[in-house]
Design a protein around this motif. Sequence first.
Motif, mmCIF file in Angstrom:
data_model
loop_
_atom_site.group_PDB
_atom_site.id
_atom_site.type_symbol
_atom_site.label_atom_id
_atom_site.label_comp_id
_atom_site.label_asym_id
_atom_site.label_seq_id
_atom_site.Cartn_x
_atom_site.Cartn_y
_atom_site.Cartn_z
ATOM 1 N N THR A 191 -28.010 -80.163 32.764
ATOM 2 C CA THR A 191 -26.829 -79.543 33.358
ATOM 3 C C THR A 191 -26.693 -78.113 32.843
ATOM 4 N N PHE A 192 -26.002 -77.269 33.610
ATOM 5 C CA PHE A 192 -25.879 -75.855 33.288
ATOM 6 C C PHE A 192 -24.411 -75.460 33.273
ATOM 7 N N ASN A 193 -24.057 -74.658 32.258
ATOM 8 C CA ASN A 193 -22.669 -74.197 32.171
ATOM 9 C C ASN A 193 -22.481 -72.937 33.016
ATOM 10 N N ARG A 194 -21.252 -72.447 33.041
ATOM 11 C CA ARG A 194 -20.919 -71.300 33.892
ATOM 12 C C ARG A 194 -21.742 -70.069 33.529
ATOM 13 N N ASN A 195 -21.872 -69.785 32.249
ATOM 14 C CA ASN A 195 -22.626 -68.601 31.841
ATOM 15 C C ASN A 195 -24.082 -68.688 32.275
ATOM 16 N N GLN A 196 -24.672 -69.858 32.186
ATOM 17 C CA GLN A 196 -26.068 -70.025 32.593
ATOM 18 C C GLN A 196 -26.226 -69.840 34.095
ATOM 19 N N ILE A 197 -25.289 -70.350 34.861
ATOM 20 C CA ILE A 197 -25.346 -70.167 36.318
ATOM 21 C C ILE A 197 -25.222 -68.687 36.664
ATOM 22 N N MET A 198 -24.333 -67.975 35.959
ATOM 23 C CA MET A 198 -24.168 -66.548 36.227
ATOM 24 C C MET A 198 -25.428 -65.767 35.845
ATOM 25 N N LEU A 199 -26.113 -66.185 34.781
ATOM 26 C CA LEU A 199 -27.355 -65.511 34.419
ATOM 27 C C LEU A 199 -28.390 -65.694 35.532
ATOM 28 N N ALA A 200 -28.484 -66.898 36.070
ATOM 29 C CA ALA A 200 -29.436 -67.142 37.155
ATOM 30 C C ALA A 200 -29.114 -66.272 38.366
ATOM 31 N N LEU A 201 -27.839 -66.185 38.738
ATOM 32 C CA LEU A 201 -27.457 -65.360 39.885
ATOM 33 C C LEU A 201 -27.688 -63.875 39.614
ATOM 34 N N ASN A 230 -32.377 -67.288 49.748
ATOM 35 C CA ASN A 230 -32.137 -68.626 50.283
ATOM 36 C C ASN A 230 -33.060 -69.654 49.634
ATOM 37 N N GLU A 231 -34.306 -69.263 49.388
ATOM 38 C CA GLU A 231 -35.241 -70.168 48.720
ATOM 39 C C GLU A 231 -34.808 -70.425 47.277
ATOM 40 N N ALA A 232 -34.381 -69.368 46.586
ATOM 41 C CA ALA A 232 -33.949 -69.536 45.194
ATOM 42 C C ALA A 232 -32.692 -70.387 45.109
ATOM 43 N N LEU A 233 -31.741 -70.183 46.002
ATOM 44 C CA LEU A 233 -30.499 -70.956 45.988
ATOM 45 C C LEU A 233 -30.783 -72.441 46.209
ATOM 46 N N ASP A 234 -31.817 -72.739 46.969
ATOM 47 C CA ASP A 234 -32.175 -74.133 47.233
ATOM 48 C C ASP A 234 -33.000 -74.744 46.104
ATOM 49 N N ASN A 235 -33.838 -73.917 45.445
ATOM 50 C CA ASN A 235 -34.856 -74.475 44.559
ATOM 51 C C ASN A 235 -34.642 -74.249 43.065
ATOM 52 N N TRP A 236 -33.905 -73.192 42.682
ATOM 53 C CA TRP A 236 -33.703 -72.979 41.254
ATOM 54 C C TRP A 236 -32.789 -74.085 40.710
ATOM 55 N N THR A 237 -33.224 -74.724 39.642
ATOM 56 C CA THR A 237 -32.451 -75.852 39.104
ATOM 57 C C THR A 237 -31.043 -75.475 38.645
ATOM 58 N N PRO A 238 -30.776 -74.279 38.086
ATOM 59 C CA PRO A 238 -29.395 -73.967 37.686
ATOM 60 C C PRO A 238 -28.450 -73.859 38.885
ATOM 61 N N LEU A 239 -29.002 -73.547 40.068
ATOM 62 C CA LEU A 239 -28.168 -73.351 41.260
ATOM 63 C C LEU A 239 -28.051 -74.641 42.071
ATOM 64 N N ASN A 240 -29.091 -75.451 42.028
ATOM 65 C CA ASN A 240 -29.014 -76.841 42.487
ATOM 66 C C ASN A 240 -28.521 -76.990 43.924
ATOM 67 N N GLY A 241 -28.805 -75.998 44.771
ATOM 68 C CA GLY A 241 -28.387 -76.096 46.157
ATOM 69 C C GLY A 241 -26.886 -76.077 46.372
ATOM 70 N N ILE A 264 -12.910 -65.214 42.451
ATOM 71 C CA ILE A 264 -14.031 -64.279 42.578
ATOM 72 C C ILE A 264 -14.524 -63.904 41.184
ATOM 73 N N CYS A 265 -15.784 -64.181 40.914
ATOM 74 C CA CYS A 265 -16.390 -63.784 39.637
ATOM 75 C C CYS A 265 -17.481 -62.765 39.924
ATOM 76 N N THR A 266 -17.462 -61.645 39.216
ATOM 77 C CA THR A 266 -18.535 -60.661 39.327
ATOM 78 C C THR A 266 -19.510 -60.873 38.175
ATOM 79 N N THR A 267 -20.781 -60.608 38.436
ATOM 80 C CA THR A 267 -21.781 -60.789 37.390
ATOM 81 C C THR A 267 -22.941 -59.840 37.608
#
Length: 346
Positions: free
Chosen positions: A3-13, A39-50, A169-172
Amino acid sequence: MKTFNRNQIMLALSYMAYYGFTMDESERRNAETIQQFFNEALDNWTPLNGQWQLAWGPAVFSLPGTKYDDALMYVVQNTLDSSQYVIAIRGTNPISIPNWIIWDFQAKELKAWPYGNPHPLKMPMLSESSAFGLIILQGLRPEEGIPGYKHTILEFFKQELQNNNNLSICTTGHSLGGALAPVLALWLKDVQDAQLDKKVQISCVAFAGPTPGNNAFAEYFNQRMGGDFTRIANSLDIVPYAWQTSSLRKTFTLYFPLILPTPPLAVLLKHLLNKSKHKDYLQIGIEPLILNGEIKLLALPYLVQAIYQHVQGYAQLMDMQDDIPIEELLPFSDKLKEVLGHLIYL
């Protein structure tokens, strides 16, 4: 399952925004191709998990006469909670010389912050780079066929508010994006009452960003954003040490005794230090999250170590080295070598 926390998801984005920085076609063609990458990354990167989808952008900008994109921003919306949005801003394009000169190194001059109601005797001031970067982001409009076509970021959220006024709205962003993401968040906060809605929640998670403004700006920013801002920095990354003069001095011995800057790099660091003097720069954030960096022994030249700490270091320190394909995002290609030239070996 990890599982990924908010900071990790923001790093991926934030890192996702680097897709396509070597592309040299038209802004529209670049945006169309990068949209496919996203679109491919949003579907396939595990931190984003679709669980995220493109809602606006990517919108790109190139200075007239330049070859590569100098700015990129996009918005994703959470598929499980449609009120949740993230605005992600690309960092420095490493092969765009204007990007380095205009967006990164224009710290000698300061520009007044023109929004909100700061104290008249404590005028918040932005570095010229940050002020210019914000103007570019405010004016970005996605190309035809891209989500949010023709709408600026503010126009887009005005439209979204017609369906729901409880938006979050979160900016990163990372690097240059880590400086501009909080500036963009503060702007949204300052125009919120007049342009958006009081119920909109605005926050920011920024990585590896240099100081965007002076002491008065930091004070005003901290007052306005408070606990809604998280600044994350690697203790061995030289970028967050700019532009605060006392911090910049530490970059000369940051990797001591294993690594010292070569004479040319020492001259460059001295030049940057001189730019910051008497400008009263101060980093933003009430309680920054400082990650304890570790020197990479296989990257002993100063510049190579600095690049590692600034790029790969964050994924490593946040336990995401297997979850973000950095080599795919930031290929150290022939184009990059052409721009950096012999500096990579100093």
